[in-house]
Design an enzyme around this catalytic site. Structure first.
Site, short mmCIF file in Angstrom:
data_model
loop_
_atom_site.label_atom_id
_atom_site.label_comp_id
_atom_site.label_asym_id
_atom_site.label_seq_id
_atom_site.Cartn_x
_atom_site.Cartn_y
_atom_site.Cartn_z
CG ASP A 92 -1.93 -1.16 1.15
OD1 ASP A 92 -2.32 -1.54 0.03
OD2 ASP A 92 -2.28 -1.69 2.22
CG HIS A 119 -4.14 -4.93 1.96
ND1 HIS A 119 -3.18 -4.16 1.33
CD2 HIS A 119 -4.46 -5.91 1.10
CE1 HIS A 119 -2.93 -4.68 0.15
NE2 HIS A 119 -3.69 -5.74 -0.02
#
Length: 137
Positions: A92, A119
Site C-alpha cells: 500500500d 488493506h
C-alpha cells in the site's frame, strides 16, 4: 509440496511467502482468505519441518489474517518464535508513493507517503499531509 517443499526449504534462514491468488472482481475478502490461508498453512508447515529457526515473511493477503494462521501452525509444531514471523505490508505504501510521485512529477524512490488503515480500498488512508517531499501545490 511434500518432499520437494522440504528440499526447497531445508536450511533456509529467511523464507518469503508471496504465494496465493490476488483478489479478483467479485471476490470477497473471505473468499481470498479461504484460498490463501490454506496455501500459507501448507508452506508454513513445511517451514516448521525443514527450517524451524528461519525468519518467515508473509506477503499473502489478507496479511492480517494469514500471519495469525502461520503463528498457529508454528505453535502447533512447537517452533513458534514471535520475533521471526513477519507480515509484509509495504504494498500500500508503494502504491501511494507511486501515485503521488506520478501526479506531482516527483521521483517515486524519493517520495514517502505514510499509509494507515486496513488493506482494502475503503480502509486504506494515505496521509497526504505527511508526504515528503510535500505534495501540496
Amino acid at each position: 509440496t511434500g518432499d520437494d517443499l522440504t528440499k526447497a526449504l531445508d536450511g533456509c534462514d529467511v523464507v518469503v511467502i508471496p504465494a496465493g491468488v490476488p483478489r479478483k472482481p467479485g471476490m470477497t475478502r473471505d473468499d481470498l482468505f479461504n484460498i490463501n490461508a490454506s496455501i500459507v498453512k501448507n508452506l508454513v508447515a513445511g517451514c516448521a519441518k525443514a527450517c524451524p529457526k528461519a525468519c518467515i515473511l508473509i506477503i499473502s493477503n489478507p496479511v492480517n489474517s494469514t500471519v495469525p494462521i502461520a503463528a498457529e501452525v508454528l505453535k502447533a509444531a512447537g517452533v513458534f518464535d514471535p520475533s521471526k514471523l513477519f507480515g509484509v505490508t509495504t504494498l500500500d505504501v508503494c502504491r501511494a508513493r507511486t501515485f503521488v510521485a506520478e501526479a506531482k512529477g516527483l521521483d517515486p524512490l524519493s517520495t514517502n507517503v505514510p499509509v494507515v488503515g486496513g488493506h482494502a480500498g475503503t480502509t486504506i488512508v494515505p496521509l497526504l499531509s505527511q508526504t515528503n517531499p510535500a505534495a501540496a501545490a
